[in-house]
Write a protein that holds these residues in place. Structure first.
Motif, short mmCIF file in Angstrom:
data_model
loop_
_atom_site.label_atom_id
_atom_site.label_comp_id
_atom_site.label_asym_id
_atom_site.label_seq_id
_atom_site.Cartn_x
_atom_site.Cartn_y
_atom_site.Cartn_z
N ARG A 146 27.60 -45.04 16.90
CA ARG A 146 26.19 -45.17 17.80
C ARG A 146 26.17 -43.76 18.78
O ARG A 146 25.15 -43.28 19.11
CB ARG A 146 26.24 -46.32 18.59
CG ARG A 146 26.00 -47.76 17.74
CD ARG A 146 26.14 -48.71 18.76
NE ARG A 146 25.14 -48.73 19.67
CZ ARG A 146 23.82 -49.38 19.48
NH1 ARG A 146 23.39 -49.96 18.37
NH2 ARG A 146 22.79 -49.30 20.48
N ASP A 176 20.68 -47.69 11.30
CA ASP A 176 19.37 -47.93 11.54
C ASP A 176 18.72 -48.78 10.52
O ASP A 176 18.01 -49.73 11.01
CB ASP A 176 18.47 -46.45 11.44
CG ASP A 176 19.09 -45.64 12.66
OD1 ASP A 176 18.25 -45.87 13.75
OD2 ASP A 176 19.75 -44.76 12.34
N ASP A 248 27.60 -60.65 19.42
CA ASP A 248 27.00 -59.82 20.33
C ASP A 248 26.53 -58.20 19.53
O ASP A 248 25.57 -57.84 19.80
CB ASP A 248 27.72 -59.42 21.71
CG ASP A 248 27.82 -60.72 22.47
OD1 ASP A 248 27.00 -61.68 22.32
OD2 ASP A 248 28.74 -60.77 23.46
N LYS A 251 23.73 -58.96 16.94
CA LYS A 251 22.69 -59.13 17.71
C LYS A 251 21.89 -58.03 18.16
O LYS A 251 20.91 -57.46 18.15
CB LYS A 251 22.71 -60.10 18.72
CG LYS A 251 22.72 -61.63 18.16
CD LYS A 251 22.96 -62.32 19.40
CE LYS A 251 23.07 -64.01 19.06
NZ LYS A 251 22.96 -64.96 20.00
N GLU A 252 23.02 -56.73 18.92
CA GLU A 252 22.62 -55.91 19.24
C GLU A 252 21.99 -54.87 18.27
O GLU A 252 21.10 -54.08 18.42
CB GLU A 252 23.65 -55.11 20.12
CG GLU A 252 23.51 -53.72 20.83
CD GLU A 252 24.72 -52.82 21.29
OE1 GLU A 252 24.43 -52.30 22.09
OE2 GLU A 252 25.76 -53.31 20.79
N GLY A 253 22.75 -54.82 17.05
CA GLY A 253 22.38 -53.93 16.02
C GLY A 253 21.25 -54.27 15.11
O GLY A 253 20.23 -53.50 14.78
N ARG A 254 20.90 -55.63 14.87
CA ARG A 254 19.79 -55.91 14.23
C ARG A 254 18.69 -56.26 14.75
O ARG A 254 17.71 -56.29 14.54
CB ARG A 254 20.48 -57.45 13.44
CG ARG A 254 21.44 -57.09 12.41
CD ARG A 254 21.05 -55.79 11.65
NE ARG A 254 20.03 -56.42 10.46
CZ ARG A 254 19.18 -55.39 9.76
NH1 ARG A 254 19.75 -54.27 9.65
NH2 ARG A 254 18.13 -55.68 9.27
N GLY A 255 18.92 -56.59 16.29
CA GLY A 255 17.89 -56.80 17.14
C GLY A 255 16.79 -57.98 16.66
O GLY A 255 17.22 -59.06 16.22
N LYS A 256 15.59 -57.78 16.75
CA LYS A 256 14.47 -58.83 16.48
C LYS A 256 14.48 -59.04 14.97
O LYS A 256 13.68 -60.05 14.55
CB LYS A 256 13.06 -58.41 16.92
CG LYS A 256 12.99 -58.44 18.40
CD LYS A 256 11.59 -57.91 18.87
CE LYS A 256 11.48 -57.86 20.34
NZ LYS A 256 10.11 -57.50 21.02
N ARG A 257 15.13 -58.13 14.07
CA ARG A 257 15.04 -58.44 12.65
C ARG A 257 15.66 -59.66 12.46
O ARG A 257 15.66 -60.32 11.21
CB ARG A 257 15.48 -57.04 12.04
CG ARG A 257 14.56 -55.78 12.06
CD ARG A 257 15.27 -54.60 11.43
NE ARG A 257 16.34 -54.22 12.14
CZ ARG A 257 17.19 -53.13 12.12
NH1 ARG A 257 16.84 -52.46 11.10
NH2 ARG A 257 18.14 -52.82 13.02
#
Length: 336
Positions: A146, A176, A248, A251-257
């Motif tokens: 990152r 990404d 965590d 969730k941070e890496g995938r986000g809303k996907r």
């Protein structure tokens, strides 16, 4: 008439008494002994000379191999640092993620840094085929990946071949986008600590466990002692903390996907096709597809850090040289 002869007759003299002689070693025996000793000395000197010659030969041989290895590594580094045109930069993550292995943080980051720093690299592809491994090593790669993305303003794409499970998926979510094959194995978002318990077996065979510790929990999870419930609870708390860190990160890496379900973080794994539906991956695609259709740079240059034959020889030479130095130091007289 014949007269008797008055001349006294001479009587034979008695032989003088012989004195016992002192025994003397024959000259032939002394000569044989000297010959044996001389031959022994010649053989000993010949063996010593032969030993020194072979020792010198092997030392020169290792020196030659070391110089060859250094020259090869130098030549490869010069080749890798040569300017390149627009291309897709590739780094492979293969096998178990563990310190000291081919998929350690040190090895992976070496290749990733080179890939990001090359001005010709349009983007970086992390090709993954790994069942996971150390959460510490995976966390180091995730954080550094990152940072490199932000510093160089380049995108990273994860391409999963056979599997990206556990720690390997931990690293993948730093990308990404994640591309998979429809039959890839993806997920296994969980943490485990395994072992065995032999206390009942020891009772049956009549073996007594004698474990001495300083600290009430120093022998925690000893496989030859009964499992203490308090210690089990402590270990479970630690596993839950690491699991929470993993969750965590995903969730941070995938986000809303991410389409979270009760099973998402249970440790289950899914096929690539199902992983796309769950938001764990973004699409179907292999390395060539991503380079051609996504990055738009068909030329692929591999930046994966590989240990070649020359490097292995260099390491062996270095170890041999160090061992020789230690032996030499031990041979020195001690100063008291």
């Amino acid at each position: 008439m014949t007269q008797p002869d008055d001349t006294p007759s001479t009587a034979p003299s008695a032989a003088p008494a012989s004195t016992p002689a002192t025994p003397v070693a024959p000259a032939a025996s002394r000569g044989a002994f000297d010959h044996v000793m001389e031959q022994f000395a010649r053989d000993y000197l010949r063996d010593r000379r032969s030993s020194r010659r072979w020792s010198l030969f092997f030392r020169l041989g290792w020196l030659g191999l070391g110089l060859f290895a250094a020259w090869t590594v130098y030549s490869e580094n010069r080749h890798n640092s040569a300017p390149t045109g627009p291309h897709t930069a590739l780094v492979d993550l293969r096998g178990e993620i563990a310190s000291g292995g081919e998929a350690s943080a040190e090895v992976l980051l070496s290749g990733l840094k080179d890939a990001f720093e090359d001005v010709g690299a349009q983007a970086v592809v992390l090709r993954i085929n790994s069942p996971g491994g150390s959460p510490v090593q995976a966390g180091i790669v995730y954080d550094e990946l990152r940072r490199l993305k932000e510093k160089h303003h380049k995108k990273v794409y994860a391409v999963v071949e056979e599997s990206a499970a556990s720690g390997a998926y931990y690293i993948a979510v730093a990308a990404d986008e994640i591309y998979v094959d429809k039959a890839s194995i993806v997920g296994s978002i969980g943490v485990l600590m395994d072992g065995f318990g032999f206390e009942e077996v020891m009772k049956k065979v009549g073996v007594e466990r004698r474990l001495l510790t300083a600290g009430s929990n120093k022998g925690m999870l000893d496989p030859f002692s009964p499992l203490d419930e308090k210690q089990r609870g402590y270990a479970q708390t630690m596993l839950d903390q690491i699991h929470r860190q993993f969750i965590d990160t995903v969730k941070e890496g995938r986000g809303k996907r991410l389409k979270e379900t009760p099973e998402t973080f249970s440790g289950l794994f899914w096929s690539g096709e199902e992983a796309i539906k769950m938001g764990l991956a973004d699409g179907i695609g292999n390395l060539d597809y991503v380079a051609r259709e996504v990055i738009k740079a068909e030329d692929i240059i591999d930046y994966t850090t590989k240990e070649n034959v020359a490097e292995r020889l260099a390491k062996r030479f270095g170890a041999s040289l160090g061992e020789g130095a230690v032996r030499a130091l031990r041979a020195l007289p001690a100063v008291h």
